[in-house]
Design an enzyme around this catalytic site. Sequence first.
Site, mmCIF file in Angstrom:
data_model
loop_
_atom_site.group_PDB
_atom_site.id
_atom_site.type_symbol
_atom_site.label_atom_id
_atom_site.label_comp_id
_atom_site.label_asym_id
_atom_site.label_seq_id
_atom_site.Cartn_x
_atom_site.Cartn_y
_atom_site.Cartn_z
ATOM 1 N N GLY A 32 79.324 64.485 71.807
ATOM 2 C CA GLY A 32 79.703 65.702 72.514
ATOM 3 C C GLY A 32 80.558 66.629 71.670
ATOM 4 C CG HIS A 35 79.263 71.089 65.855
ATOM 5 N ND1 HIS A 35 78.181 70.777 65.055
ATOM 6 C CD2 HIS A 35 80.066 69.992 65.821
ATOM 7 C CE1 HIS A 35 78.335 69.561 64.552
ATOM 8 N NE2 HIS A 35 79.465 69.060 65.021
ATOM 9 N N GLY A 37 75.591 72.000 64.416
ATOM 10 C CA GLY A 37 75.000 70.824 63.762
ATOM 11 C C GLY A 37 74.205 70.009 64.772
ATOM 12 C CG HIS A 38 76.284 68.021 67.919
ATOM 13 N ND1 HIS A 38 77.544 68.559 68.015
ATOM 14 C CD2 HIS A 38 76.454 66.722 67.549
ATOM 15 C CE1 HIS A 38 78.436 67.622 67.742
ATOM 16 N NE2 HIS A 38 77.814 66.504 67.447
ATOM 17 C CD GLN A 62 81.019 56.050 66.832
ATOM 18 O OE1 GLN A 62 80.046 55.705 67.500
ATOM 19 N NE2 GLN A 62 80.972 57.105 66.019
ATOM 20 C CD GLN A 149 71.580 63.497 54.113
ATOM 21 O OE1 GLN A 149 70.860 62.720 54.760
ATOM 22 N NE2 GLN A 149 72.064 63.189 52.920
ATOM 23 C CE LYS A 150 80.441 66.470 58.381
ATOM 24 N NZ LYS A 150 80.989 65.820 59.524
ATOM 25 C CD GLN A 154 76.069 58.009 62.511
ATOM 26 O OE1 GLN A 154 77.159 57.644 62.906
ATOM 27 N NE2 GLN A 154 75.530 59.142 62.903
ATOM 28 C CB SER A 187 83.389 67.213 67.144
ATOM 29 O OG SER A 187 82.017 67.263 67.458
#
Length: 293
Positions: A32, A35, A37-38, A62, A149-150, A154, A187
Amino acid sequence: MEIINRRKRMMSVARRLRREENRNIGFVPTMGALHDGHLSLIHEARALCDVVVVSLFVNPAQFGPKEDFKAYPRDLPRDAALLAEYNVDYVFAPAVEEMYPPGFSTYVTVEGLTDKLEGAARPRHFRGVTTVVAILLNIVRPDFGFFGQKDAQQAIVIKQLVRDLAFTCEIVVAPVVREESGLAMSSRNSYLTGDERRAALVLNRALLKASAAYQDGEHNATRLIDLVTATIENEPLARIDYVSINDAETLENVDKVDERPALLSLAAFIGKTRLIDNIVLGKTKKNVISANA
Ligand code: AMP
């Protein structure tokens, strides 16, 4: 758009979409505080899939004990309004107890890949990520899962998870979205003061400097890392956690950036805020990686 809070409801909706309506599902997991990117992931999902499901869940598993789980920005009404605007079909926004009911005791770990970079700096971070993603993939059973890719490591870890545990979805990795200033959207940027926000620009600037040096023929990893380090050290508000060059697919350490694409990644504190960023040196990677490739 329907907002769903319960696992059972999400599972039955997804089952109906797949079985009765034969529609394919694109899934975008997020924490959540959305922005651009999401939204770029959602845009890709919308283009590729019949139905788009977005999860909003700040995953306690996490975060380390001294990290920002409590402070992490949460704004469900704003996020829901944005998602409706982007024609998302379902929002899955479970409470912590819905994801981790009393007695919860099963964790998923990807070994090896998670020992380095973010995994070394944040013990148990990836255990939390892979556990929650495994649960979410089991609930939604998407055809495609979208990741940024940020969070380059992950994305690699999730691909490994999907391959190893035979999840049937394909993983799509979308490029880093940046502000006009070059700052990678996050975020956590909301924690930055005005001065810190200006200081944070050094991260992308340092990566671009190394990328330019690479293009001018500097392929020695140590020297490229030194260039990034020196650039960031010039910024008084920044404190480096790590700067590293690794194989962009296997994360193996790299001495010389040659044929294979290399991931130049970093983490740094700007004031008290820990930010990560990266750039790929060399040929760009394939966008869609089949889980079984
Ligand atoms: P988060 O909400 O930070 O857990 O991120 C959810 C998803 O959005 C992850 O797959 C992230 O990699 C991706 N994401 C976050 N920031 C960006 C960005 N600036 N560009 C592209 N993807 C991003």
